[in-house]
Design an enzyme around this catalytic site. Structure first.
Site, PDB file in Angstrom:
ATOM      1  N   TYR B 115      23.284 -26.230   2.606  1.00 49.52           N
ATOM      2  CA  TYR B 115      22.657 -27.387   3.234  1.00 49.52           C
ATOM      3  C   TYR B 115      23.011 -28.657   2.475  1.00 49.52           C
ATOM      4  CZ  TYR B 115      19.464 -24.375   5.946  1.00 49.52           C
ATOM      5  OH  TYR B 115      18.919 -23.465   6.810  1.00 49.52           O
ATOM      6  N   TYR B 154      23.287 -17.424   3.399  1.00 44.75           N
ATOM      7  CA  TYR B 154      23.160 -17.920   2.030  1.00 44.75           C
ATOM      8  C   TYR B 154      22.108 -17.128   1.261  1.00 44.75           C
ATOM      9  CZ  TYR B 154      19.313 -20.634   4.098  1.00 44.75           C
ATOM     10  OH  TYR B 154      18.186 -21.007   4.769  1.00 44.75           O
ATOM     11  N   ARG B 164      19.700 -14.942   3.506  1.00 38.40           N
ATOM     12  CA  ARG B 164      19.236 -15.288   4.859  1.00 38.40           C
ATOM     13  C   ARG B 164      20.358 -15.006   5.862  1.00 38.40           C
ATOM     14  NH1 ARG B 164      15.582 -18.365   6.966  1.00 38.40           N
ATOM     15  NH2 ARG B 164      15.543 -16.522   8.260  1.00 38.40           N
ATOM     16  N   HIS B 167      21.538 -18.808  10.638  1.00 38.93           N
ATOM     17  CA  HIS B 167      20.537 -19.258  11.615  1.00 38.93           C
ATOM     18  C   HIS B 167      20.621 -20.764  11.804  1.00 38.93           C
ATOM     19  CE1 HIS B 167      18.566 -19.677   7.692  1.00 38.93           C
ATOM     20  NE2 HIS B 167      17.934 -20.714   8.219  1.00 38.93           N
ATOM     21  N   HIS B 169      17.927 -23.848  12.783  1.00 43.26           N
ATOM     22  CA  HIS B 169      16.517 -24.202  13.002  1.00 43.26           C
ATOM     23  C   HIS B 169      16.397 -25.046  14.268  1.00 43.26           C
ATOM     24  CE1 HIS B 169      15.093 -23.152   8.851  1.00 43.26           C
ATOM     25  NE2 HIS B 169      16.365 -23.366   8.563  1.00 43.26           N
TER      26      HIS B 169
END
Lengths: 199, 249
Positions: B115, B154, B164, B167, B169
């Site tokens: 991110y 990640y 995770r 995905h 959000h």
């Protein structure tokens, strides 16, 4: 750009089941993502009648939650919503929505107006209140609470929601007065846990 | 008897009510997802009647959406690295009706699983041409569409060797305060599902499937991008409006 729509989209789905909730995660605060530059400014600075509503988001250990997102939704000072489902008609341009990411000390703030009271379907009245959504890493679904105002003791005493909650915990829904507005701390857990609602 | 500010009697309000669907959603306190332990309320939630504040909600229009906000691949001078994808679908309510003209917001990691956020310490490369945030409005039939890069998986520190699944959000407002939803869209066949406590926090396997998009060959753009289809279903309204406060238990 050309792309064909799926033919199945034309057919209405009878009663689809709802999509589950998931955490907002710690990284919702990307550039251009959920926090907006004007997010806490429900009213622009300098607006008449504006008041500050601020507080801290705290976890069960009393520690600040620095990666939370607080959203508010409320009526204007006359108790009106800019929304088509308000059966009294829409005669306000007050946006009613604020969004603020919590800071390092868990703090959040909004510049807004104190809302007016609201009629209920059975003819009684709800005291002025602000609806609050709390989102954060570690919250798999949003939690919801309400902010009531300390300078409305009569309306608060008659409010159907405040009247229905545990009297020992009622104060967790009432802000405290400050020189330039109100303070409302949100405690996710603990002895003085804020009352949260199922909506 | 209260009257509102334009003098109509306030005792004739007939409000819609949005149906709850608690079974689809995860419990706030989920032992395997450790961050819930100090952040989930311990006391029972109090029932909030759905009155004017709850059946209305923010109306956020096109003024919130810039020209390139729906295309996360054109927000910088160069093209981002990774697998370009189109994600489209509809926002519906559980009555099967589309939710038109509602703001859809997305945020995600880049193709390497990182991110663009100061708190992300995963030692994967940052892509100077990818911010990872976008928004669009649904059209009159509830359709939305994004162009983006497939996010990478990640690691995180929830448990030993925790990763995770990839995905995106999603944030949805719907039409009312009661319809607000934050969710995550996952990709079909991800081998990381079984060990992810956030995905697994949705206990009903059928409900978990509703967070997984479908590969969508029909919407694929030849020689340019694969496509995925993801419908998002918010709570619906009871068919018949009611006049009295609900007074069940």
């Amino acid at each position: 750009m050309n792309h064909s729509n799926r033919s199945s989209e034309a057919a209405p789905v009878a009663h689809p089941a709802t999509t589950p909730s998931q955490t907002v995660g710690p990284f919702f605060a990307l550039p251009g993502a959920l926090p907006w530059p004007d997010g806490p400014e429900v009213l622009p600075a300098g607006s008449s009648g504006a008041t500050l509503l601020r507080g801290r988001l705290l976890d069960g250990a009393g520690d600040p939650v620095p990666d939370g997102l607080i959203e508010i939704w409320q009526a204007d000072e006359r108790g009106r919503f800019a929304h088509p489902d308000d059966p009294r008609g829409t005669s306000t341009d007050f946006p009613g929505f604020g969004r603020c990411a919590t800071g390092p000390d868990g703090e959040f703030w909004f510049r807004t107006v104190k809302p007016g009271p609201l009629p209920t379907p059975d003819g009684s009245e709800e005291a002025p209140h602000v609806n609050v959504t709390v989102l954060a890493r570690g919250l798999l679904a949003r939690v919801v609470t309400r902010i009531y105002f300390p300078d409305e003791p009569t309306a608060n005493a008659a409010d159907p929601v405040l009247s229905a909650v545990d009297p020992a915990r009622r104060d967790t829904l009432v802000a405290t007065a400050e020189a330039d507005g109100y303070r409302f701390d949100i405690r996710l857990q603990g002895d003085d846990e804020t009352i949260f609602f199922a909506v | 008897m209260p009257t509102d500010s334009i003098g109509k009697p306030a005792d004739r309000l007939i409000l819609p009510e949005y149906e709850r669907d608690d079974a689809s959603h995860p419990a706030l306190d989920t032992e395997e997802y450790h961050s819930t332990s100090l952040r989930s309320p311990r006391r029972p939630l109090q029932l909030l009647p759905q009155h004017l504040t709850e059946i209305t909600g923010p109306v956020l229009g096109h003024e919130r959406v810039g020209d390139t906000d729906h295309d996360l691949t054109v927000q910088h001078a160069g093209e981002p690295l990774g697998e370009r994808i189109v994600v489209s679908g509809r926002v519906l309510d559980s009555d099967g009706k589309p939710v038109p003209h509602t703001l859809v917001e997305v945020w995600q990691a880049n193709a390497a699983g990182r991110y663009r956020h100061a708190g992300d310490r995963h030692p994967a490369p940052l892509d100077p041409n990818f911010s990872g945030a976008g928004r669009c409005m649904t059209d009159e039939n509830g359709h939305y569409r994004f162009v983006t890069i497939k996010p990478g998986a990640y690691p995180w520190r929830n448990h030993d060797n925790a990763w995770r699944p990839a995905h995106i959000h999603f944030s949805l407002f719907g039409r009312a305060f009661t319809q607000r939803l934050i969710t995550q869209m996952y990709f079909p066949g991800d081998p990381l599902f079984y060990q992810d406590p956030i995905f697994q926090s949705v206990r009903d396997p059928k409900a978990r499937e509703r967070m997984i998009c479908e590969f969508d060959l029909d919407s694929t753009i030849p020689e340019w991008a694969l496509s995925y289809h993801f419908d998002i279903v918010l709570r619906g309204r009871h068919a018949t409006p009611f006049e009295e406060d609900e007074d069940d238990d």
